[in-house]
Design a protein around this motif. Structure first.
Motif, PDB file in Angstrom:
ATOM      1  N   THR A  26       0.825  -1.206   0.000  1.00 60.74           N
ATOM      2  CA  THR A  26       0.000   0.000   0.000  1.00 60.74           C
ATOM      3  C   THR A  26       0.861   1.259   0.000  1.00 60.74           C
ATOM      4  O   THR A  26       0.585   2.223  -0.730  1.00 60.74           O
ATOM      5  N   ILE A  27       1.912   1.271   0.822  1.00 55.99           N
ATOM      6  CA  ILE A  27       2.830   2.422   0.845  1.00 55.99           C
ATOM      7  C   ILE A  27       3.488   2.591  -0.518  1.00 55.99           C
ATOM      8  O   ILE A  27       3.599   3.713  -1.047  1.00 55.99           O
ATOM      9  N   ALA A  28       3.936   1.483  -1.089  1.00 58.86           N
ATOM     10  CA  ALA A  28       4.560   1.550  -2.418  1.00 58.86           C
ATOM     11  C   ALA A  28       3.583   2.083  -3.454  1.00 58.86           C
ATOM     12  O   ALA A  28       3.965   2.876  -4.328  1.00 58.86           O
ATOM     13  N   MET A  29       2.319   1.657  -3.369  1.00 51.90           N
ATOM     14  CA  MET A  29       1.308   2.128  -4.319  1.00 51.90           C
ATOM     15  C   MET A  29       1.098   3.637  -4.184  1.00 51.90           C
ATOM     16  O   MET A  29       1.035   4.356  -5.199  1.00 51.90           O
ATOM     17  N   LEU A  30       0.999   4.133  -2.956  1.00 50.03           N
ATOM     18  CA  LEU A  30       0.749   5.558  -2.745  1.00 50.03           C
ATOM     19  C   LEU A  30       1.932   6.401  -3.225  1.00 50.03           C
ATOM     20  O   LEU A  30       1.751   7.410  -3.914  1.00 50.03           O
ATOM     21  N   VAL A  31       3.148   5.987  -2.864  1.00 53.79           N
ATOM     22  CA  VAL A  31       4.332   6.734  -3.291  1.00 53.79           C
ATOM     23  C   VAL A  31       4.475   6.690  -4.807  1.00 53.79           C
ATOM     24  O   VAL A  31       4.715   7.717  -5.473  1.00 53.79           O
ATOM     25  N   ALA A  82       2.153   6.170  -7.014  1.00 52.49           N
ATOM     26  CA  ALA A  82       1.077   6.913  -7.676  1.00 52.49           C
ATOM     27  C   ALA A  82       1.361   8.411  -7.680  1.00 52.49           C
ATOM     28  O   ALA A  82       1.144   9.095  -8.687  1.00 52.49           O
ATOM     29  N   VAL A  83       1.866   8.936  -6.565  1.00 53.31           N
ATOM     30  CA  VAL A  83       2.185  10.367  -6.493  1.00 53.31           C
ATOM     31  C   VAL A  83       3.291  10.719  -7.486  1.00 53.31           C
ATOM     32  O   VAL A  83       3.195  11.702  -8.236  1.00 53.31           O
ATOM     33  N   VAL A  84       4.343   9.902  -7.517  1.00 53.18           N
ATOM     34  CA  VAL A  84       5.455  10.164  -8.435  1.00 53.18           C
ATOM     35  C   VAL A  84       4.992  10.043  -9.884  1.00 53.18           C
ATOM     36  O   VAL A  84       5.312  10.895 -10.735  1.00 53.18           O
ATOM     37  N   GLY A  85       4.239   9.009 -10.187  1.00 52.04           N
ATOM     38  CA  GLY A  85       3.777   8.805 -11.562  1.00 52.04           C
ATOM     39  C   GLY A  85       2.805   9.864 -12.031  1.00 52.04           C
ATOM     40  O   GLY A  85       2.897  10.343 -13.175  1.00 52.04           O
ATOM     41  N   ALA A 108      11.551  14.304 -16.073  1.00 50.04           N
ATOM     42  CA  ALA A 108      12.889  13.738 -16.284  1.00 50.04           C
ATOM     43  C   ALA A 108      13.583  13.456 -14.957  1.00 50.04           C
ATOM     44  O   ALA A 108      14.228  12.409 -14.786  1.00 50.04           O
ATOM     45  N   ALA A 109      13.434  14.379 -13.998  1.00 45.99           N
ATOM     46  CA  ALA A 109      14.065  14.185 -12.690  1.00 45.99           C
ATOM     47  C   ALA A 109      13.445  13.004 -11.944  1.00 45.99           C
ATOM     48  O   ALA A 109      14.156  12.181 -11.352  1.00 45.99           O
ATOM     49  N   LEU A 110      12.112  12.903 -11.978  1.00 43.59           N
ATOM     50  CA  LEU A 110      11.445  11.797 -11.293  1.00 43.59           C
ATOM     51  C   LEU A 110      11.742  10.466 -11.980  1.00 43.59           C
ATOM     52  O   LEU A 110      11.868   9.434 -11.310  1.00 43.59           O
ATOM     53  N   SER A 111      11.876  10.484 -13.293  1.00 41.42           N
ATOM     54  CA  SER A 111      12.236   9.256 -14.015  1.00 41.42           C
ATOM     55  C   SER A 111      13.637   8.795 -13.646  1.00 41.42           C
ATOM     56  O   SER A 111      13.886   7.590 -13.480  1.00 41.42           O
ATOM     57  N   GLU A 112      14.564   9.760 -13.500  1.00 44.37           N
ATOM     58  CA  GLU A 112      15.920   9.401 -13.092  1.00 44.37           C
ATOM     59  C   GLU A 112      15.938   8.870 -11.665  1.00 44.37           C
ATOM     60  O   GLU A 112      16.677   7.935 -11.344  1.00 44.37           O
ATOM     61  N   LEU A 113      15.110   9.459 -10.805  1.00 45.95           N
ATOM     62  CA  LEU A 113      15.004   8.965  -9.432  1.00 45.95           C
ATOM     63  C   LEU A 113      14.497   7.523  -9.418  1.00 45.95           C
ATOM     64  O   LEU A 113      14.993   6.681  -8.658  1.00 45.95           O
ATOM     65  N   THR A 114      13.539   7.244 -10.275  1.00 46.48           N
ATOM     66  CA  THR A 114      13.016   5.879 -10.383  1.00 46.48           C
ATOM     67  C   THR A 114      14.094   4.920 -10.873  1.00 46.48           C
ATOM     68  O   THR A 114      14.240   3.809 -10.349  1.00 46.48           O
ATOM     69  N   THR A 143       8.668   1.824  -7.381  1.00 46.24           N
ATOM     70  CA  THR A 143       9.125   2.164  -8.724  1.00 46.24           C
ATOM     71  C   THR A 143       8.230   1.558  -9.807  1.00 46.24           C
ATOM     72  O   THR A 143       7.983   2.184 -10.838  1.00 46.24           O
ATOM     73  N   TYR A 144       7.737   0.349  -9.563  1.00 41.62           N
ATOM     74  CA  TYR A 144       6.891  -0.305 -10.554  1.00 41.62           C
ATOM     75  C   TYR A 144       5.539   0.416 -10.669  1.00 41.62           C
ATOM     76  O   TYR A 144       5.004   0.575 -11.770  1.00 41.62           O
ATOM     77  N   PHE A 145       5.014   0.858  -9.524  1.00 42.87           N
ATOM     78  CA  PHE A 145       3.773   1.637  -9.559  1.00 42.87           C
ATOM     79  C   PHE A 145       4.013   2.978 -10.257  1.00 42.87           C
ATOM     80  O   PHE A 145       3.146   3.448 -11.008  1.00 42.87           O
ATOM     81  N   ALA A 146       5.158   3.598 -10.005  1.00 46.62           N
ATOM     82  CA  ALA A 146       5.446   4.899 -10.610  1.00 46.62           C
ATOM     83  C   ALA A 146       5.476   4.796 -12.132  1.00 46.62           C
ATOM     84  O   ALA A 146       4.902   5.645 -12.837  1.00 46.62           O
ATOM     85  N   ARG A 147       6.122   3.781 -12.660  1.00 48.37           N
ATOM     86  CA  ARG A 147       6.185   3.615 -14.109  1.00 48.37           C
ATOM     87  C   ARG A 147       4.806   3.313 -14.694  1.00 48.37           C
ATOM     88  O   ARG A 147       4.440   3.833 -15.752  1.00 48.37           O
TER      89      ARG A 147
END
Length: 313
Positions: free
Chosen positions: A113-118, A120-123, A135-141, A185-189
């Motif tokens: 759940t924490i991973a999903m929330l983080v 989702a916000v980043v994505g 670009a910055a968030l993608s590099e962070l991922t 990271t997987y949720f963010a992508r």
């Protein structure tokens, strides 16, 4: 009752099935039913573990060497009120297996759940605003994906050790943090790609053209349309994280004994080699882990096939 199952359609005298039809379609899916039943059994086992322990009179860490160890000191396979027998310390294998379900779910569900929330916000942020922020968030991922899971886990656990074998932070919190760190990271992508696809839709462009602020467009136009995909992926990622917890505990960097965890139980059975005389020491936690992962995988796959619009049917 009829009003709940049938809703008159506009421009016709014939009623159109609404709720009842959807429920009947779901009940015809054997994979969905099988997955739901298995997950339900696992959840029931986790919830009723204290009740079963109270009825039987065996706590998860209580030792009964007089009733469970033979003359040579080997644990029994069954009998004397121990359905699955006992381990080398005289502890009830059945009760510890049930409590292991509580540990796995208590770690897997919050971590996912924490991973999903983080994620989702980043994505959502990167996908909607684009440009340098994206670009910055993608590099962070990408940086987060580059860290090796096991080496990082070992490092964090080492830093968490205090004096005299104590821990600075509760190991359960540490394991949740480690798993969430490698799952967001997987949720963010996933979310970023979904946002890039949907933000060019006419209803999103119309909201932007009407002067709606970005947060309103994201929360009212974009998020409701990608939420089902995110929730389904949560169910897909959950069994992966349950295996991650069991793997960390098996390697000795997760839940610490005597707290019952399927990973620690499997490791203890193999380290002592007592599973040769008491096979249920190994079969019970390994079978429970397999059943849990199987149930969530079957259920998440069925949900994805049924509700994910990106799946080709």
């Amino acid at each position: 009752m009829t009003d709940l199952l049938l809703k008159p359609s506009v421009g016709t005298d014939n009623p159109t099935p609404v709720r009842g039809g959807k429920v009947r379609v779901l009940l015809r899916d054997p994979s969905l039913i099988a997955g739901a039943v298995i997950v339900g059994v696992v959840l029931l086992a986790a919830l009723t573990a204290p009740v079963v322990a109270a009825v039987i009179g065996h706590g998860p860490n209580e030792q009964f060497p007089d009733e469970t160890l033979d003359a040579t000191g080997l644990p029994i396979t069954g009998g004397h009120g121990f359905l699955f027998g006992a381990d080398g310390s005289g502890r009830d294998v059945l009760i510890r297996t049930l409590y292991g379900a509580r540990v796995s779910l208590a770690i897997g569900i919050p971590a996912t759940t924490i991973a999903m929330l983080v994620g989702a916000v980043v994505g959502l942020t990167g996908g909607y605003f684009g440009g340098r922020l994206d670009a910055a968030l993608s590099e962070l991922t990408n940086i987060a994906l580059a860290f090796p899971f096991l080496v990082t886990a070992l490092s964090v656990v080492t830093l968490n050790r205090g004096t005299a074998g104590t821990t600075l932070v509760d190991p359960i919190v540490v394991v949740i943090g480690i798993i969430a760190l490698f799952s967001w990271t997987y949720f963010a992508r996933l979310v970023r790609n979904s946002v890039l696809e949907i933000k060019s839709k006419p209803f999103v462009l119309a909201a932007i053209g009407a002067g709606s602020p970005p947060w309103r467009v994201i929360l009212r136009e974009i998020l409701p349309n990608i939420a089902p995909t995110i929730v389904i992926y949560w169910a897909v990622q959950l069994p992966v994280n349950i295996i991650a917890e069991a793997s960390l505990s098996y390697l000795g960097v997760g839940i610490r004994p005597p707290t019952p965890s399927w990973g620690t139980m499997i490791a203890n059975a193999q380290d002592t080699a007592l599973y040769q005389s008491q096979p249920l020491m190994l079969i019970a936690p390994a079978g429970a882990l397999f059943l849990t992962v199987l149930g969530f995988n079957v259920l998440s796959t069925a949900l994805r096939n049924r509700f994910d619009p990106s799946v080709v049917r």
